[in-house]
Design a protein around this motif. Sequence first.
Motif, PDB file in Angstrom:
ATOM      1  N   ILE A 257      31.738  24.196  35.780  1.00  0.00           N
ATOM      2  CA  ILE A 257      32.195  25.293  36.632  1.00  0.00           C
ATOM      3  C   ILE A 257      32.280  24.823  38.079  1.00  0.00           C
ATOM      4  N   GLN A 258      33.002  25.629  38.889  1.00  0.00           N
ATOM      5  CA  GLN A 258      33.092  25.400  40.333  1.00  0.00           C
ATOM      6  C   GLN A 258      32.434  26.595  41.024  1.00  0.00           C
ATOM      7  N   PRO A 259      31.206  26.461  41.548  1.00  0.00           N
ATOM      8  CA  PRO A 259      30.569  27.581  42.254  1.00  0.00           C
ATOM      9  C   PRO A 259      31.265  27.861  43.585  1.00  0.00           C
ATOM     10  N   VAL A 260      31.394  29.148  43.901  1.00  0.00           N
ATOM     11  CA  VAL A 260      32.018  29.597  45.143  1.00  0.00           C
ATOM     12  C   VAL A 260      31.097  30.632  45.785  1.00  0.00           C
ATOM     13  N   ALA A 261      30.668  30.367  47.021  1.00  0.00           N
ATOM     14  CA  ALA A 261      29.817  31.296  47.764  1.00  0.00           C
ATOM     15  C   ALA A 261      30.675  32.089  48.744  1.00  0.00           C
ATOM     16  N   LEU A 262      30.541  33.407  48.693  1.00  0.00           N
ATOM     17  CA  LEU A 262      31.367  34.292  49.515  1.00  0.00           C
ATOM     18  C   LEU A 262      30.476  35.120  50.431  1.00  0.00           C
ATOM     19  N   LEU A 263      30.800  35.117  51.720  1.00  0.00           N
ATOM     20  CA  LEU A 263      30.088  35.895  52.731  1.00  0.00           C
ATOM     21  C   LEU A 263      31.094  36.756  53.474  1.00  0.00           C
ATOM     22  N   VAL A 264      30.817  38.056  53.582  1.00  0.00           N
ATOM     23  CA  VAL A 264      31.753  39.018  54.182  1.00  0.00           C
ATOM     24  C   VAL A 264      31.059  39.711  55.348  1.00  0.00           C
TER      25      VAL A 264
END
Length: 423
Positions: free
Chosen positions: A184-191
């Motif tokens: 998998i490719q982990p993606v961290a999202l901050l808004v």
Amino acid sequence: METRGIDQMFDFQRLPNDRFILLLLLLYSPVGVCLMLLRIFIGVHVFLVSCALPDSIVRRFIVRIMCSVLGLHVRQNNPRLRDKTARLYICNHVTHFDHNIINLLTSCNTPLLEGPVGFLCWARGFMELGQGVQSRAELTETLRRYCSSPAALPLLLFPEEDTTNGRNGLLKFSSWPFAMSDTIQPVALLVKRPFISVNIPESSWLTELLWTFFIPFTVYHVRWLPLLSKEDGESHQEFAIKVQELLATELGVISTQITKADKAEHIKRKRHTAAQTAHSNLGARPRTVAQGFLGTNAGAEDIRIARMAQQVKEVLPDVPLSVITRDLLQTNCVDTTITNLLENTDQFTSEVAVGTPSGPAKQAASSTPSVTPSTPNLKPAASSFGRTPIDRHMSLHERKEALYEYARRRYIEKHGLKKQDDL
């Protein structure tokens, strides 16, 4: 699982509590309304352009620039870590438009797990799975076949299955998304956005879109993490926990065991508590108004509260009168206060411990004969702290049942109801 921990993971009110920020938001409101109307008109053109142009880097660049006009600013870290061979992206979930934001950076598909299918599903950028997929096993098998196709676009999934505020913790990752691929490719999202919360529970995607157009800007910060592969003998659940810990560390939040179902139950409980409080306070005169205008009414109010406190004291004689009065001033209801005190015995047991006399006073108190018959402790303690949420829930249930039984027995003994039953 503590209620306070759940409360910190979600924003249950849109507007801020800070008066200065609330004043700034009020002054900005006329500009925000005009900006929202203008962005609705521009948003229609963005949708038409995204439908007319084929999927390519050119279209993503144009749509990304137009989305900046709409107030959606996208930033990314370490874009070189994004692997073109990855078949599955795993990301935390913050807003209703997370999949659209990731799609501005790379081509991927996100299935719609809940909601109406058809044109609305396609217009929001979701991949429609069809009417035949009903169970979770069918969904997993369908997506696994999709990932195995070499011509298909990468799959973007949100294992949390619901949104948080993104500031304090991650919901427990479901294990089924990790059955799609071993890599998998982990993606961290901050808004982040000014003035108001990025989302609130039970708010529709359309409402969130209008608030996005109203606010000056919303910044989406995307961080690409290196590819992560499942080790030999590692289960899907263990792989999910490892990825959850990795994303939590990257975002600077905690990894919790709170699930989507726990969030729904907590929202239902808060709604019930708010409705019960509103019902108990219906028709009641605010205490501050009585004190501010009529002193005689204030005295009558004190007498009424004292009478209600005595009624509660008859049922719960071991609870300090000050604690009962303080709770009655908030609930204005005898039954609600009894329920609150039975469910929160820690608050007043600590006060009793602090107020216990010592020295000569303690000897005098011990020498005084007691007319109250020996009774069990008001605070039955659990034998152990459960390791799972189900065990802790059962322990709390047993504790509440013991407290209710004790209060009922004291009431029967005081009023002699048991003797009447024997006759």
